[in-house]
Scaffold this motif. Structure first.
Motif, PDB file in Angstrom:
ATOM      1  N   ALA A   4       0.837  -1.204   0.000  1.00  0.00           N
ATOM      2  CA  ALA A   4       0.000   0.000   0.000  1.00  0.00           C
ATOM      3  C   ALA A   4       0.875   1.259   0.000  1.00  0.00           C
ATOM      4  N   ILE A   5       1.964   1.215   0.731  1.00  0.00           N
ATOM      5  CA  ILE A   5       2.884   2.367   0.768  1.00  0.00           C
ATOM      6  C   ILE A   5       3.525   2.577  -0.590  1.00  0.00           C
ATOM      7  N   ALA A   6       3.970   1.489  -1.202  1.00  0.00           N
ATOM      8  CA  ALA A   6       4.594   1.589  -2.528  1.00  0.00           C
ATOM      9  C   ALA A   6       3.607   2.164  -3.540  1.00  0.00           C
ATOM     10  N   ASP A   7       2.353   1.730  -3.464  1.00  0.00           N
ATOM     11  CA  ASP A   7       1.331   2.238  -4.386  1.00  0.00           C
ATOM     12  C   ASP A   7       1.092   3.736  -4.154  1.00  0.00           C
ATOM     13  N   ALA A   8       1.056   4.164  -2.888  1.00  0.00           N
ATOM     14  CA  ALA A   8       0.827   5.572  -2.578  1.00  0.00           C
ATOM     15  C   ALA A   8       1.994   6.439  -3.054  1.00  0.00           C
ATOM     16  N   ILE A   9       3.201   5.918  -2.931  1.00  0.00           N
ATOM     17  CA  ILE A   9       4.379   6.658  -3.405  1.00  0.00           C
ATOM     18  C   ILE A   9       4.267   6.912  -4.907  1.00  0.00           C
ATOM     19  N   GLU A  10       3.849   5.903  -5.627  1.00  0.00           N
ATOM     20  CA  GLU A  10       3.703   6.059  -7.079  1.00  0.00           C
ATOM     21  C   GLU A  10       2.537   6.986  -7.409  1.00  0.00           C
ATOM     22  N   LYS A  11       1.416   6.802  -6.742  1.00  0.00           N
ATOM     23  CA  LYS A  11       0.212   7.579  -7.051  1.00  0.00           C
ATOM     24  C   LYS A  11       0.428   9.071  -6.842  1.00  0.00           C
ATOM     25  N   TYR A  12       1.087   9.435  -5.761  1.00  0.00           N
ATOM     26  CA  TYR A  12       1.222  10.856  -5.406  1.00  0.00           C
ATOM     27  C   TYR A  12       2.579  11.438  -5.808  1.00  0.00           C
ATOM     28  N   LYS A  13       3.342  10.664  -6.572  1.00  0.00           N
ATOM     29  CA  LYS A  13       4.648  11.112  -7.071  1.00  0.00           C
ATOM     30  C   LYS A  13       5.584  11.535  -5.928  1.00  0.00           C
ATOM     31  N   LEU A  14       5.599  10.698  -4.889  1.00  0.00           N
ATOM     32  CA  LEU A  14       6.471  10.918  -3.743  1.00  0.00           C
ATOM     33  C   LEU A  14       7.836  10.286  -3.994  1.00  0.00           C
ATOM     34  N   ASP A  15       8.771  10.577  -3.114  1.00  0.00           N
ATOM     35  CA  ASP A  15      10.158  10.150  -3.339  1.00  0.00           C
ATOM     36  C   ASP A  15      10.612   9.049  -2.399  1.00  0.00           C
ATOM     37  N   GLY A  16       9.665   8.408  -1.719  1.00  0.00           N
ATOM     38  CA  GLY A  16      10.023   7.307  -0.851  1.00  0.00           C
ATOM     39  C   GLY A  16       9.242   7.364   0.446  1.00  0.00           C
ATOM     40  N   VAL A  17       9.776   6.689   1.484  1.00  0.00           N
ATOM     41  CA  VAL A  17       9.122   6.645   2.782  1.00  0.00           C
ATOM     42  C   VAL A  17      10.184   6.592   3.870  1.00  0.00           C
ATOM     43  N   ASN A  18       9.887   7.283   4.967  1.00  0.00           N
ATOM     44  CA  ASN A  18      10.711   7.223   6.168  1.00  0.00           C
ATOM     45  C   ASN A  18       9.882   6.512   7.230  1.00  0.00           C
ATOM     46  N   VAL A  19      10.309   5.341   7.653  1.00  0.00           N
ATOM     47  CA  VAL A  19       9.535   4.528   8.590  1.00  0.00           C
ATOM     48  C   VAL A  19       9.866   4.941  10.021  1.00  0.00           C
ATOM     49  N   ASP A  20       8.832   5.359  10.742  1.00  0.00           N
ATOM     50  CA  ASP A  20       9.013   5.866  12.110  1.00  0.00           C
ATOM     51  C   ASP A  20       8.028   5.163  13.038  1.00  0.00           C
ATOM     52  N   ILE A  21       8.288   3.884  13.279  1.00  0.00           N
ATOM     53  CA  ILE A  21       7.469   3.106  14.205  1.00  0.00           C
ATOM     54  C   ILE A  21       8.155   3.130  15.564  1.00  0.00           C
ATOM     55  N   GLU A  22       7.439   3.607  16.576  1.00  0.00           N
ATOM     56  CA  GLU A  22       8.042   3.788  17.894  1.00  0.00           C
ATOM     57  C   GLU A  22       7.174   3.158  18.985  1.00  0.00           C
ATOM     58  N   GLY A  23       7.823   2.787  20.096  1.00  0.00           N
ATOM     59  CA  GLY A  23       7.122   2.284  21.262  1.00  0.00           C
ATOM     60  C   GLY A  23       6.819   0.798  21.236  1.00  0.00           C
TER      61      GLY A  23
END
Length: 543
Positions: free
Chosen positions: A118-137
């Motif tokens: 889903a993240i990969a699809d959103a990156i392509e759909k919105y012409k984003l440049d990647g993802v920074n994963v910030d899972i905490e706790g």
């Protein structure tokens, strides 16, 4: 007006390039990213504008993990902003967050394959440049699932797009708890870089010690841990905080709210200090600033929606000096660069010096070939001498008598003291009145007459020698002869000049002269201060 500002900025940029000792591409030599979370999307463009071209990547809060472990595209995503960032040459890499919701984090990892797609699809759909994963706790039992999630993202996200991971700072090498959730070495095999959240050494809790958000040792040990774990240097990004923390020292507020490490924006710290006449100090060991102040009865101060009422408070926070200390670390360790949490909370002047200091060009008018470069950087970091601006030192500018007095008071740690009496009539309303009068009171210096100091006159070489002689009381053999052709046996400055000379702190010129009436420059003062640093620290530690 906009065109005028553009031209001025272009002139400044050209000036920085021409005067800098680092390559022309210095502004982008080391990587720099920051997070966008505060203020709302309508203000994101203004926040980026404020960075003055310092960033390579902006990381807005576009991706959330919901309680079921699925991707939510937040309302803050705006295609127009993404397009504008691309036009400026900046990458837009949203951060994926569970916002410390353990259920969301664990469910996302259980659902990691679908989430990664889903993240990969959103990156392509919105012409984003990647993802920074910030899972905490999330606890260390999910460490392998987290690593596998990053592996899947790297598999699904195109290779020309970024996959990066925000990791907890781990200066003590913890293997359990939420710190143990991050397998630095394995994560770095899939990620473009790890963004070390090197902050919250103190935190909001009654259990937190009162102290810095990020001391220099905490910061360095956090970087060292990544290196020890085998993370390549070019995959380490070191995160700085743009906020401080505040404690109430005498119990809860009138509303029965306990203030124990509450976060406070750097932009609000100076407001509190100014409004309540706070006392600012710099802790040398941690290279961090703190301020104490008292809110009187009937007065209050807001941090967001939290109302601070009467009582005693302390804030540990970041200012120019502490940030500059941290900006030395990427070059020291040869790592990729810096990140920061978060835009909107830095003071406006931060971006005047950030890129320069990050890239090792501390002052644009002090090149690597300047004879006093090392001395200037030393006294600057000690806080004994500051630049004329945040990016210029003016090394050849003559020192005034007022400036010399202030530098010595600051170096000797006396700046918090107040004079008991005021003798000099020509200091009324002068910016350095208290420091000069204090120096007189301590026996460091004299006026030109009982009631005249002449603060803006140039400080000559022999005058400076006399001041230092009066402070340090260096021994000198009786009947000492002059080592300089232009200082006669009966000249008033013979004894102080020769005392400093015999200590090896001051010298003459190649022609055998001392030139006692020559002006003392800022560069010369910087060199002298470093040469005398052990003596300065000894005097400072006596009190």
């Amino acid at each position: 007006m906009k065109n005028v500002k553009s031209v001025l900025w272009m002139i400044l940029a050209i000036s920085l390039i021409c005067n800098s000792s680092i390559p022309v591409n210095a502004q982008t030599k080391l990587f720099n990213m920051s997070y966008l979370f505060f203020g709302g999307p309508s203000g994101y463009l203004r926040q980026v504008d404020a960075t003055k071209g310092s960033l390579d990547v902006v990381s807005p809060n576009y991706f959330d993990i919901n309680k079921d472990g699925e991707l939510d595209i937040t309302w803050t995503l705006q295609s127009s902003f993404i397009t504008e960032m691309h036009r400026r040459g900046l990458k837009v890499v949203p951060f994926l967050s569970n916002h410390w919701n353990v259920s969301a984090g664990t469910n996302g990892l259980k659902n990691r394959r679908a989430l990664a797609r889903a993240i990969a699809d959103a990156i392509e759909k919105y012409k984003l440049d990647g993802v920074n994963v910030d899972i905490e706790g999330v606890g260390s039992t999910y460490k392998d699932d987290h690593t596998d999630f990053i592996r899947l993202l790297r598999q699904y996200v195109p290779k020309n797009k970024e996959v990066s991971v925000a990791v907890a700072a781990n200066p003590n090498g913890w293997k359990t708890g939420w710190h143990g959730f991050y397998d630095y070495k394995k994560l770095s095999e899939y990620a473009d870089y790890l963004m070390i959240m090197a902050y919250d050494e103190s935190w909001e809790s009654p259990d937190s010690p009162i102290g810095p958000v990020a001391s220099i040792t905490f910061s360095e040990r956090s970087i060292q841990y990544a290196l020890t774990e085998g993370v390549p240097k070019d995959k380490i990004v070191y995160g700085l905080p743009f906020y401080g923390r505040i404690w109430k020292l005498d119990g809860p507020t009138l509303e029965n709210i306990k203030i124990t490490g509450r976060g406070i924006s750097s932009t609000r710290v100076e407001d509190a200090i100014e409004e309540f006449n706070g006392k600012v100090q710099f802790d040398e060991a941690s290279q961090s600033s703190y301020a104490t102040f008292t809110i009187p009865k009937g007065k209050s101060f807001f941090i967001g929606s939290t109302k601070l009422t009467q009582g005693d408070y302390i804030i540990w926070y970041e200012n120019e000096r502490s940030i500059k200390a941290k900006l030395r670390l990427p070059n020291k360790y040869g790592i990729k660069g810096t990140g920061s949490w978060a835009l909107y909370h830095e003071t406006p002047d931060t971006w005047d010096y950030y890129s320069l200091w990050l890239n090792g060009s501390y002052f644009v008018d002090v090149t690597s070939k300047h004879w006093a470069e090392g001395h200037i950087h030393y006294v600057s970091q000690k806080g004994w001498m500051t630049g004329r601006t945040s990016t210029t030192f003016s090394p050849n500018t003559p020192l005034t008598r007022a400036q010399g007095a202030v530098i010595l008071i600051r170096a000797l740690g006396k700046e918090q003291l107040k004079p008991r009496e005021y003798h000099f009539d020509d200091l009324k309303g002068h910016w350095a009145q208290e420091e000069i009068e204090l120096a007189r009171e301590l026996g460091y210096l004299d006026g030109k007459a009982p009631n005249k100091f002449d603060p803006e006159a140039n400080l000559t070489r022999e005058q400076l020698a006399k001041i230092l002689y009066q402070i340090f009381d260096y021994p000198l053999d009786a009947g000492v002869e002059s080592a300089f052709s232009d200082i006669s046996a009966d000249r008033w400055s013979l004894q102080p000049v020769m005392a400093i000379y015999h200590q090896g702190h001051i010298g003459g010129y190649e022609d055998g002269t001392f030139r006692p009436t020559n002006k003392s420059t800022r560069a010369q003062m910087a060199k002298l201060m470093e040469l005398m640093s052990k003596d300065i620290e000894a005097i400072k530690n006596e009190t």
